[in-house]
Scaffold this motif. Structure first.
Motif, PDB file in Angstrom:
ATOM      1  N   ASP A 103       0.846  -1.187   0.000  1.00  0.00           N
ATOM      2  CA  ASP A 103       0.000   0.000   0.000  1.00  0.00           C
ATOM      3  C   ASP A 103       0.887   1.245   0.000  1.00  0.00           C
ATOM      4  OD1 ASP A 103       0.831   0.502   2.629  1.00  0.00           O
ATOM      5  OD2 ASP A 103      -1.051  -0.151   3.546  1.00  0.00           O
ATOM      6  N   ASP A 104       0.301   2.410   0.148  1.00  0.00           N
ATOM      7  CA  ASP A 104       1.057   3.660   0.012  1.00  0.00           C
ATOM      8  C   ASP A 104       2.081   3.853   1.131  1.00  0.00           C
ATOM      9  OD1 ASP A 104       1.309   5.759  -1.854  1.00  0.00           O
ATOM     10  OD2 ASP A 104       0.484   7.164  -0.397  1.00  0.00           O
ATOM     11  N   ARG A 148      -0.299  -5.643   1.296  1.00  0.00           N
ATOM     12  CA  ARG A 148      -1.740  -5.898   1.176  1.00  0.00           C
ATOM     13  C   ARG A 148      -1.969  -6.928   0.068  1.00  0.00           C
ATOM     14  NH1 ARG A 148      -2.583  -4.037   6.078  1.00  0.00           N
ATOM     15  NH2 ARG A 148      -2.030  -1.829   6.304  1.00  0.00           N
ATOM     16  N   HIS A 204      -8.459  -4.290   1.934  1.00  0.00           N
ATOM     17  CA  HIS A 204      -7.289  -4.426   1.065  1.00  0.00           C
ATOM     18  C   HIS A 204      -7.450  -3.615  -0.222  1.00  0.00           C
ATOM     19  CE1 HIS A 204      -4.806  -7.452   3.165  1.00  0.00           C
ATOM     20  NE2 HIS A 204      -5.955  -7.820   3.695  1.00  0.00           N
ATOM     21  N   LYS A 223      -6.890   0.111   0.553  1.00  0.00           N
ATOM     22  CA  LYS A 223      -5.491   0.423   0.813  1.00  0.00           C
ATOM     23  C   LYS A 223      -4.686   0.528  -0.486  1.00  0.00           C
ATOM     24  CE  LYS A 223      -5.009   0.856   5.275  1.00  0.00           C
ATOM     25  NZ  LYS A 223      -4.457   2.112   5.856  1.00  0.00           N
ATOM     26  N   LEU A 224      -4.973  -0.341  -1.446  1.00  0.00           N
ATOM     27  CA  LEU A 224      -4.254  -0.300  -2.726  1.00  0.00           C
ATOM     28  C   LEU A 224      -4.756   0.833  -3.610  1.00  0.00           C
ATOM     29  CD1 LEU A 224      -3.931  -4.123  -3.362  1.00  0.00           C
ATOM     30  CD2 LEU A 224      -2.092  -2.538  -2.804  1.00  0.00           C
ATOM     31  N   GLU A 279      -5.693   3.717  -2.460  1.00  0.00           N
ATOM     32  CA  GLU A 279      -5.022   4.917  -1.927  1.00  0.00           C
ATOM     33  C   GLU A 279      -3.685   5.115  -2.641  1.00  0.00           C
ATOM     34  OE1 GLU A 279      -4.470   4.597   2.273  1.00  0.00           O
ATOM     35  OE2 GLU A 279      -6.616   4.684   2.735  1.00  0.00           O
ATOM     36  N   ARG A 280      -2.930   4.040  -2.780  1.00  0.00           N
ATOM     37  CA  ARG A 280      -1.656   4.117  -3.496  1.00  0.00           C
ATOM     38  C   ARG A 280      -1.879   4.464  -4.960  1.00  0.00           C
ATOM     39  NH1 ARG A 280       2.784  -0.795  -4.392  1.00  0.00           N
ATOM     40  NH2 ARG A 280       3.957   0.267  -6.053  1.00  0.00           N
TER      41      ARG A 280
END
Length: 362
Positions: free
Chosen positions: A303-304, A309, A326, A329-330, A332-333
């Motif tokens: 993730d970021d 994740r 999950h 979270k990815l 966000e990146r």
């Protein structure tokens, strides 16, 4: 030029010469799917700790060994250790925590560690060190060791193994290393700090020659000295009980329980049977493993913040809210990097440390 110590070839007499000459206990670390003969000679030769398990020394290491066979082989190893325990000789057993050592989500390595612990306890093993390989995000790594300790003790108690001693081992970075020695020491020190802040019982140390092949004895010693320095300085500090670690630990516990509960369900009370069925169904799935008995559907990415994740959960039996966690979270990146969540992130993350970074940014 031999990289290792051929215990089976040397036999018990030479092993005794080595173990008797040392004041410290010595562990056998190997990688053998069928370790029955090696176990017999090692313990008779005076080695007092023994690494591996029917999952962790098969799926990440071998292509064609069936789980039924390796679990049975390691039941033999654990029963032998149990017999020594009954005779008053305590031998430590250590499941291999890092697995493939490449972007392993903590819930997967923790699930394997708990299974191998219970399989060992069934055979009379009383001293177990559960392991975890550094992923890179300090908060997640501390939370992983915390949750591993908690889950192992909880499941042992649940199944009536109240007299098993549980300790933890933290493996310094298991992935690609920079070739420059100074940079390699940076990676080693970073792992040492995380191990100290997680209050792991033991740490497995890397060397500044990690990227270049078999290290010299001097390189091994240098890695140990660097690790001792960092751990000594952080001896009185801990991140185990801070709120952000507790929150991450709770997530890992929930994920791991989802996997373990399904394994027990598939086995109808027989953990060994359930483990084989779980790998067949992809309920247990180790990323980047060579074994044809592994589904290979789970795809991790960072993730970021660099925490591992899961981009594709495959057939992991997660609840919908965990899957959504999950994804978010990815995403966000993805928003930060202005690119879609994709397999390219996985590729970039695998090579990142060798290039001096944790997250594989475009």
């Amino acid at each position: 030029m031999l990289n290792g110590f051929p215990i089976v070839n040397y036999g018990t007499k030479i092993c005794r010469t080595v173990t008797s000459a040392l004041k410290n206990p010595v562990q056998v670390r190997h990688g053998t799917p069928d370790a029955r003969l090696l176990t017999e000679i090692s313990i008779a030769g005076g080695f007092t700790s023994y690494e591996g398990g029917g999952i962790s020394y098969n799926i990440p290491y071998s292509k064609n060994f069936s789980l039924e066979k390796t679990i049975m082989y390691w039941q033999y190893t654990d029963r032998l250790v149990g017999m020594y325990e009954e005779a008053g000789v305590s031998i430590n057993r250590e499941p291999f925590g890092p697995l493939t050592g490449t972007l392993i989500p903590p819930c997967i390595s923790n699930a394997v560690a708990v299974i191998e612990t219970l399989l060992a306890a069934e055979q009379g093993v009383k001293d177990i060190t559960v392991g975890y390989g550094q992923c890179g995000n300090v908060i997640q790594d501390v939370a992983a060791i915390r949750s591993l300790r908690e889950l192992t003790n909880s499941y042992l108690k649940q199944y009536g193994y109240d007299d098993v001693r549980v300790t933890t081992v933290f493996h310094q970075w298991m992935g690609g290393f920079p070739q420059d020695e100074a940079k390699a020491f940076g990676v080693i020190s970073w792992g040492s700090a995380t191990a100290a802040l997680a209050k792991a019982t033991k740490v497995i140390v890397k060397t500044p020659h990690e990227a270049m092949g078999v290290p010299t004895k001097e390189a091994n010693a240098a890695g140990l000295r660097a690790t001792k320095q960092v751990i000594s300085m952080l001896r009185d500090q801990s991140l185990v009980d801070i709120p952000v670690v507790e929150k991450e630990s709770d997530i890992i516990v929930r994920e791991t329980k989802c996997i373990l509960d399904k394994v027990f369900e598939l086995g109808k009370g027989d953990l060994a049977v359930g483990t084989v069925a779980a790998f067949e169904a992809g309920v247990l799935d180790i990323p980047f493993a060579p074994s044809r008995y592994n589904a290979g559907k789970v795809l991790p990415a960072r993730d970021d913040n660099g925490a591992v994740r899961i981009l594709d959960t495959g057939h992991l039996p997660f609840t919908e809210d965990l899957k959504a966690f999950h994804r978010e979270k990815l995403e966000e990146r993805s928003r930060f990097e202005h690119r879609p969540v994709s397999f390219q992130m996985v590729i970039d993350d695998v090579y990142a440390i060798g290039k001096g970074f944790l997250v594989g940014r475009p």
